[in-house]
Design a protein around this motif. Sequence first.
Motif, PDB file in Angstrom:
ATOM      1  N   SER A   9      42.778  48.985  10.521  1.00 36.75           N
ATOM      2  CA  SER A   9      44.207  48.854  10.724  1.00 36.75           C
ATOM      3  C   SER A   9      45.052  48.517   9.441  1.00 36.75           C
ATOM      4  N   ASP A  10      44.245  48.107   8.404  1.00 41.76           N
ATOM      5  CA  ASP A  10      44.662  47.983   7.091  1.00 41.76           C
ATOM      6  C   ASP A  10      44.918  49.155   6.094  1.00 41.76           C
ATOM      7  N   GLY A  11      44.379  50.505   6.645  1.00 39.71           N
ATOM      8  CA  GLY A  11      44.586  51.580   6.472  1.00 39.71           C
ATOM      9  C   GLY A  11      43.124  52.024   5.476  1.00 39.71           C
ATOM     10  N   SER A  12      42.430  51.124   5.277  1.00 41.70           N
ATOM     11  CA  SER A  12      41.180  51.369   4.397  1.00 41.70           C
ATOM     12  C   SER A  12      40.111  52.254   5.193  1.00 41.70           C
ATOM     13  N   ILE A  13      39.279  52.889   4.796  1.00 41.66           N
ATOM     14  CA  ILE A  13      38.313  53.636   5.179  1.00 41.66           C
ATOM     15  C   ILE A  13      37.042  53.158   4.757  1.00 41.66           C
ATOM     16  N   ARG A  14      36.206  53.335   5.663  1.00 45.26           N
ATOM     17  CA  ARG A  14      34.795  52.735   5.636  1.00 45.26           C
ATOM     18  C   ARG A  14      33.856  53.735   6.314  1.00 45.26           C
ATOM     19  N   ALA A  15      32.453  53.908   5.724  1.00 49.86           N
ATOM     20  CA  ALA A  15      31.562  54.830   6.164  1.00 49.86           C
ATOM     21  C   ALA A  15      30.228  53.841   6.297  1.00 49.86           C
ATOM     22  N   ILE A  16      29.643  54.468   7.560  1.00 49.93           N
ATOM     23  CA  ILE A  16      28.363  53.448   7.784  1.00 49.93           C
ATOM     24  C   ILE A  16      27.442  54.556   8.538  1.00 49.93           C
ATOM     25  N   GLU A  17      26.110  54.217   8.666  1.00 50.09           N
ATOM     26  CA  GLU A  17      25.188  54.950   9.398  1.00 50.09           C
ATOM     27  C   GLU A  17      25.740  54.704  10.909  1.00 50.09           C
ATOM     28  N   ASN A  18      25.766  55.850  11.529  1.00 51.41           N
ATOM     29  CA  ASN A  18      26.080  56.089  13.185  1.00 51.41           C
ATOM     30  C   ASN A  18      25.121  55.523  13.912  1.00 51.41           C
ATOM     31  N   ARG A  19      24.430  54.491  13.841  1.00 49.46           N
ATOM     32  CA  ARG A  19      23.429  53.890  14.489  1.00 49.46           C
ATOM     33  C   ARG A  19      23.194  52.548  14.671  1.00 49.46           C
ATOM     34  N   CYS A  20      23.480  51.738  15.657  1.00 50.79           N
ATOM     35  CA  CYS A  20      23.066  50.594  15.755  1.00 50.79           C
ATOM     36  C   CYS A  20      21.483  49.972  15.638  1.00 50.79           C
ATOM     37  N   PRO A  21      21.281  48.886  14.754  1.00 48.27           N
ATOM     38  CA  PRO A  21      19.901  48.872  14.610  1.00 48.27           C
ATOM     39  C   PRO A  21      19.251  48.236  15.850  1.00 48.27           C
ATOM     40  N   LEU A  68      32.062  46.444   6.033  1.00 44.13           N
ATOM     41  CA  LEU A  68      32.168  46.399   4.425  1.00 44.13           C
ATOM     42  C   LEU A  68      30.687  46.040   3.942  1.00 44.13           C
ATOM     43  N   THR A  69      29.761  45.321   4.851  1.00 44.67           N
ATOM     44  CA  THR A  69      28.214  45.250   4.199  1.00 44.67           C
ATOM     45  C   THR A  69      27.282  45.860   5.003  1.00 44.67           C
ATOM     46  N   GLY A  70      27.781  46.288   6.308  1.00 51.15           N
ATOM     47  CA  GLY A  70      26.560  46.951   7.165  1.00 51.15           C
ATOM     48  C   GLY A  70      25.619  45.720   7.640  1.00 51.15           C
ATOM     49  N   ARG A  71      25.953  44.600   7.717  1.00 49.06           N
ATOM     50  CA  ARG A  71      24.926  43.709   8.483  1.00 49.06           C
ATOM     51  C   ARG A  71      25.651  43.250   9.623  1.00 49.06           C
ATOM     52  N   VAL A  72      24.776  43.109  10.656  1.00 45.02           N
ATOM     53  CA  VAL A  72      24.987  42.682  11.890  1.00 45.02           C
ATOM     54  C   VAL A  72      25.532  41.071  11.988  1.00 45.02           C
ATOM     55  N   ARG A  73      26.380  40.770  12.777  1.00 46.41           N
ATOM     56  CA  ARG A  73      27.066  39.644  12.653  1.00 46.41           C
ATOM     57  C   ARG A  73      26.047  38.705  13.639  1.00 46.41           C
ATOM     58  N   GLU A  74      25.912  37.475  13.299  1.00 42.69           N
ATOM     59  CA  GLU A  74      25.126  36.294  13.989  1.00 42.69           C
ATOM     60  C   GLU A  74      25.661  36.128  15.283  1.00 42.69           C
ATOM     61  N   THR A  96      23.322  51.085   7.050  1.00 39.39           N
ATOM     62  CA  THR A  96      23.515  51.866   5.625  1.00 39.39           C
ATOM     63  C   THR A  96      24.988  51.903   5.564  1.00 39.39           C
ATOM     64  N   VAL A  97      25.477  51.311   4.468  1.00 43.20           N
ATOM     65  CA  VAL A  97      27.234  51.626   4.134  1.00 43.20           C
ATOM     66  C   VAL A  97      27.291  52.724   2.989  1.00 43.20           C
ATOM     67  N   TYR A  98      28.135  53.594   3.284  1.00 46.97           N
ATOM     68  CA  TYR A  98      28.445  54.572   2.090  1.00 46.97           C
ATOM     69  C   TYR A  98      29.652  54.215   1.312  1.00 46.97           C
ATOM     70  N   GLU A  99      29.751  54.428   0.198  1.00 52.35           N
ATOM     71  CA  GLU A  99      30.966  54.221  -0.727  1.00 52.35           C
ATOM     72  C   GLU A  99      31.805  55.346  -0.177  1.00 52.35           C
ATOM     73  N   THR A 100      33.262  54.864  -0.051  1.00 55.25           N
ATOM     74  CA  THR A 100      34.427  55.722   0.261  1.00 55.25           C
ATOM     75  C   THR A 100      35.409  55.831  -0.788  1.00 55.25           C
ATOM     76  N   GLU A 101      36.038  56.916  -0.887  1.00 57.61           N
ATOM     77  CA  GLU A 101      37.206  57.175  -1.759  1.00 57.61           C
ATOM     78  C   GLU A 101      38.176  58.107  -1.121  1.00 57.61           C
TER      79      GLU A 101
END
Length: 105
Positions: A34-46, A74-80, A87-92
């Motif tokens: 919603s802030d306009g930023s782009i993020r990319a991650i592995e498309n598979r829940c662990p 941002l980190t790829g970590r699952v929240r408690e 995996t998180v991928y750098e975006t530009e």
Amino acid sequence: MLTKMKVAQLQEIDEQGARTLVAGDKEIAVFRLSDGSIRAIENRCPHKGGRLSEGMVCGSSVHCPLHDWKIDLLTGRVREPDHGVVTVYETEVDAETGSIYITLD
């Protein structure tokens, strides 16, 4: 070796929406927050392999559509209280053209 790959144009992804792509043997979800930023991650829940691109984006997290695990984009970590990481991928984003790139290793 790092490879920068064009994956989309900014206007092709709705706010809080996602797009998927396959790069080699990896399926990647690209999100527009919603802030306009782009993020990319592995498309598979662990947890059970849910397709994260089909989940609901809330702030900087995506909720897995299968069991509502929350993954930080941002980190790829699952929240408690759940545990795991994707995996998180750098975006530009090219400000002039609106082209979105991700960096693959």
